[in-house]
Motif scaffolding. Structure first.
Motif, PDB file in Angstrom:
ATOM      1  N   GLN A 118      11.273 -52.474 -19.402  1.00 20.54           N
ATOM      2  CA  GLN A 118      12.665 -52.374 -18.982  1.00 20.54           C
ATOM      3  C   GLN A 118      13.123 -50.915 -19.099  1.00 20.54           C
ATOM      4  OE1 GLN A 118      16.227 -53.214 -21.543  1.00 20.54           O
ATOM      5  NE2 GLN A 118      16.379 -55.036 -20.267  1.00 20.54           N
ATOM      6  N   GLN A 163      11.974 -51.344 -23.651  1.00 22.59           N
ATOM      7  CA  GLN A 163      11.107 -52.359 -24.232  1.00 22.59           C
ATOM      8  C   GLN A 163       9.902 -52.521 -23.314  1.00 22.59           C
ATOM      9  OE1 GLN A 163      13.046 -56.116 -24.950  1.00 22.59           O
ATOM     10  NE2 GLN A 163      11.347 -56.929 -26.144  1.00 22.59           N
ATOM     11  N   GLY A 190      21.633 -52.976 -20.327  1.00 23.14           N
ATOM     12  CA  GLY A 190      20.420 -53.000 -21.147  1.00 23.14           C
ATOM     13  C   GLY A 190      20.393 -54.130 -22.148  1.00 23.14           C
ATOM     14  N   LEU A 191      21.188 -55.159 -21.882  1.00 19.11           N
ATOM     15  CA  LEU A 191      21.328 -56.244 -22.845  1.00 19.11           C
ATOM     16  C   LEU A 191      20.651 -57.507 -22.329  1.00 19.11           C
ATOM     17  CD1 LEU A 191      25.064 -55.590 -23.673  1.00 19.11           C
ATOM     18  CD2 LEU A 191      23.081 -55.022 -25.088  1.00 19.11           C
ATOM     19  N   GLY A 192      19.791 -58.075 -23.161  1.00 21.27           N
ATOM     20  CA  GLY A 192      19.016 -59.223 -22.734  1.00 21.27           C
ATOM     21  C   GLY A 192      19.848 -60.432 -22.410  1.00 21.27           C
ATOM     22  N   TYR A 193      21.035 -60.539 -23.008  1.00 21.72           N
ATOM     23  CA  TYR A 193      21.816 -61.751 -22.779  1.00 21.72           C
ATOM     24  C   TYR A 193      22.636 -61.710 -21.505  1.00 21.72           C
ATOM     25  CZ  TYR A 193      25.484 -59.002 -25.169  1.00 21.72           C
ATOM     26  OH  TYR A 193      26.362 -58.031 -25.560  1.00 21.72           O
ATOM     27  N   ASN A 194      22.571 -60.604 -20.772  1.00 18.34           N
ATOM     28  CA  ASN A 194      23.242 -60.555 -19.473  1.00 18.34           C
ATOM     29  C   ASN A 194      22.335 -61.114 -18.383  1.00 18.34           C
ATOM     30  OD1 ASN A 194      25.678 -59.508 -20.326  1.00 18.34           O
ATOM     31  ND2 ASN A 194      25.012 -57.380 -20.097  1.00 18.34           N
TER      32      ASN A 194
END
Lengths: 109, 114
Positions: free
Chosen positions: B48, B56, B97-101
């Motif tokens: 990513q 990551q 950069g947020l996985g929960y989006n």
């Protein structure tokens, strides 16, 4: 890492039938998405549903985060619903989507 | 509203060659993730990019590298191609950069290595 399992792996139905696809995951999640992959490989977003219930036309989804599973319901199936359905999750501190094994749905006219 | 775009659509290379795939994120998104999907399997995370840095990385060798440009578009480079690199390469865009989006995928680039 987190494990994601989908069932059934394959499903063949007559047009007009209803179906339920299941996604089990092994850890707490902060994102859960359902996708439909068409024959050309495009992943189409169906639902963003880390918890709760949503509906969009003939499709609906429910995620029970405390019991670590999600369900995708398809009603009155059409031939255009054929394809592979994936659920994918992210867990806390992890930015990547981990995909399940997929369910291949075939709708027969 | 422009969705995620990828180029080229298809690509044929021979073993040992190098390849560059390109991705433009959905309008308003600043994060790009790359996935590899082998035939009959689910997509596997490669890496990513956010704020022009690799944030990551999945279990892929150093032959796989990438770059993000100031306009948020991204490239995936694969060196010393192997037959096993034949796959559909998918790019996903998201915000912050947020996985929960929620992540949105492009149409993919189908790479064949001969």
């Amino acid at each position: 890492g987190i494990q994601v399992e989908q069932s059934p792996p394959d499903l063949i139905l007559q047009e007009g039938a209803n179906s339920t696809l299941r996604c089990n995951f092994s850890d707490s999640v902060n994102n859960l998405q359902w996708f439909h992959q068409n024959p050309w490989g495009q992943l189409i977003n169906l639902f963003y549903i880390p918890s709760g219930t949503k509906q969009n036309g003939r499709l609906s989804a429910t995620t029970v985060a405390t019991e670590r599973y999600s369900l995708l319901y398809i009603s009155s199936s059409q031939t255009t619903d054929s394809g592979v359905y994936f659920c994918a999750v992210t867990n806390f501190g992890n930015e990547k989507l981990t995909f399940g094994t997929g369910t291949r749905l075939t709708i027969i006219p | 509203d422009a969705g995620v775009t990828q180029s080229p659509t298809h690509l044929i290379k021979t073993r040992g060659q190098q390849v560059t795939l390109r991705c433009s994120p959905k309008s308003g998104h600043d994060t790009v993730s790359w996935y590899q999907q082998a035939l009959g399997q689910g997509p596997q995370f490669i890496f990513q990019y956010y704020e022009e840095e690799e944030r990551q990385r999945g279990n892929f060798p150093d032959r796989f590298s990438g770059h993000q440009f100031p306009n948020y578009s991204s490239e995936l480079n694969v060196n010393a191609l192997l037959l096993g690199d034949s796959a559909l390469y998918l790019c996903a865009s998201s915000l912050g950069g947020l996985g929960y989006n929620e992540q949105f995928f492009g149409p993919g680039t189908r790479l064949t290595v001969l």
